[in-house]
Write an enzyme that holds these catalytic residues in place. Structure first.
Site, PDB file in Angstrom:
ATOM      1  N   ARG A 176      27.835  72.290  83.928  1.00 21.61           N
ATOM      2  CA  ARG A 176      28.929  71.482  84.463  1.00 21.61           C
ATOM      3  C   ARG A 176      29.752  72.217  85.519  1.00 21.61           C
ATOM      4  O   ARG A 176      30.963  72.079  85.611  1.00 21.61           O
ATOM      5  CB  ARG A 176      29.846  70.993  83.327  1.00 21.61           C
ATOM      6  N   SER A 226      31.743  61.036  79.040  1.00 21.14           N
ATOM      7  CA  SER A 226      32.033  62.100  78.081  1.00 21.14           C
ATOM      8  C   SER A 226      33.288  62.840  78.513  1.00 21.14           C
ATOM      9  O   SER A 226      33.358  63.362  79.622  1.00 21.14           O
ATOM     10  CB  SER A 226      30.863  63.079  77.993  1.00 21.14           C
ATOM     11  N   GLU A 296      35.825  67.794  80.445  1.00 19.24           N
ATOM     12  CA  GLU A 296      34.775  67.557  81.425  1.00 19.24           C
ATOM     13  C   GLU A 296      35.301  66.595  82.491  1.00 19.24           C
ATOM     14  O   GLU A 296      34.951  66.713  83.655  1.00 19.24           O
ATOM     15  CB  GLU A 296      33.537  66.970  80.751  1.00 19.24           C
TER      16      GLU A 296
END
Length: 306
Positions: A176, A226, A296
């Site tokens: 990420r 998410s 995130e």
């Protein structure tokens, strides 16, 4: 300089209808939340995009890139400066085993094109919400695959509006993260290397991954996807579920009862509702497990004036 002046100057660089003032960002985010952008600019090509980025840098105007509005929470007060949207940069094409996609293209559409062309390697992205640019920035991944497995290079803009072509190694793709997020680059396009595969196997994998996503994720409600990164050796959704957070929230925001890793806009939630729910979840997981969940999703903009 006022936003009226910003708009006037940007209309010298883009078609007039591509520059909007006080545009509600709730119309452009997957959460269906967010206050107005001072200026909402949607260039029609890469040269116009570079011109906007360069103009913002030279005139010290804040600039926020908004892809298709996934993975982002825009506060209720909106965003000052320019919001740059690449919804017109959506060209996708196959050339042999190479797939070219512009930064504003839907990553799911790219996955479908690859599959329909008999190419394997991009199936993992068939359910990822977001644009190619966002997927590149976050090294998006799912079901055992990720962008770094197939990327060849990407063309980006620096904050100064200069074009760079970055190889796979230069992109510094990790979990990420990437050089794109580290340096604040803007993705214009990317090129991927795929392999010819068995069409029946590709179709079966696409169907299976689509079923897994639709059966396990709360797609019936708006959300940012998410919310938290996966903690080392664990899963955010599992920790949230075991902390008793499912079904709880503030205002119209709620931790999904279908997948605890998602916070959904169940009933006209405000961004403040959503953010309060995020903080509640973080506190609960830390109190129970001593784990500080890392976001995130990206939270941007200003709080609404009371």
């Amino acid at each position: 300089m006022t936003k009226q002046k910003w708009a006037q100057e940007l209309r010298q660089l883009l078609p007039e209808e591509r520059i909007l003032m006080d545009e509600p960002l709730s119309l452009h985010t997957m959460t269906k939340m967010g206050g107005p952008a001072d200026i909402f600019a949607s260039p029609t090509n890469e040269d116009e995009t570079a011109a906007v980025v360069k103009h913002a840098y030279e005139h010290k105007i804040p600039l926020l890139l908004l892809g298709n509005g996934s993975n982002m929470v825009v506060r209720d007060g909106g965003v000052r400066g320019i919001v740059l949207n690449l919804k017109e940069l959506v060209d996708i094409r196959m050339e042999g085993t190479r797939l070219y996609a512009q930064g504003g293209a839907d990553i799911k559409a790219v996955s479908r094109l690859a599959a329909g062309s008999g190419m394997t390697g991009f199936e993992f992205a068939c359910g990822i919400p977001g644009s190619v640019g966002g997927a590149m920035a976050m090294n998006a991944g799912a079901y055992g695959g990720e962008i770094k497995d197939i990327i060849v290079h990407a063309t980006v803009l620096t904050k100064q509006g200069e074009k760079l072509v970055l190889s796979k190694d230069e992109l510094e793709l990790g979990y990420r993260k990437s050089i794109i997020t580290k340096q604040g680059f803007y993705v214009l396009s990317a090129e991927f290397e795929l392999e010819a595969g068995d069409q029946a196997l590709i179709d079966a994998k696409m169907s299976d991954l689509t079923y897994q996503r639709e059966s396990k994720q709360p797609l019936e409600f708006p959300s940012a996807g998410s919310v938290f990164k996966r903690p080392p050796g664990n899963f955010a959704g599992k920790l949230i579920q075991e902390s008793g957070m499912q079904g709880r929230g503030f205002g119209g925001a709620e931790v999904s009862t279908k997948h605890a890793g998602f916070i959904v806009n169940k009933n006209n939630a405000t961004a403040n509702d959503y953010i309060q729910t995020i903080e509640m979840v973080k506190r609960a997981v830390f109190e129970k497990f001593g784990i500080d969940l890392e976001l995130e999703v990206k939270i941007v903009g200003e709080d609404a004036v009371q």
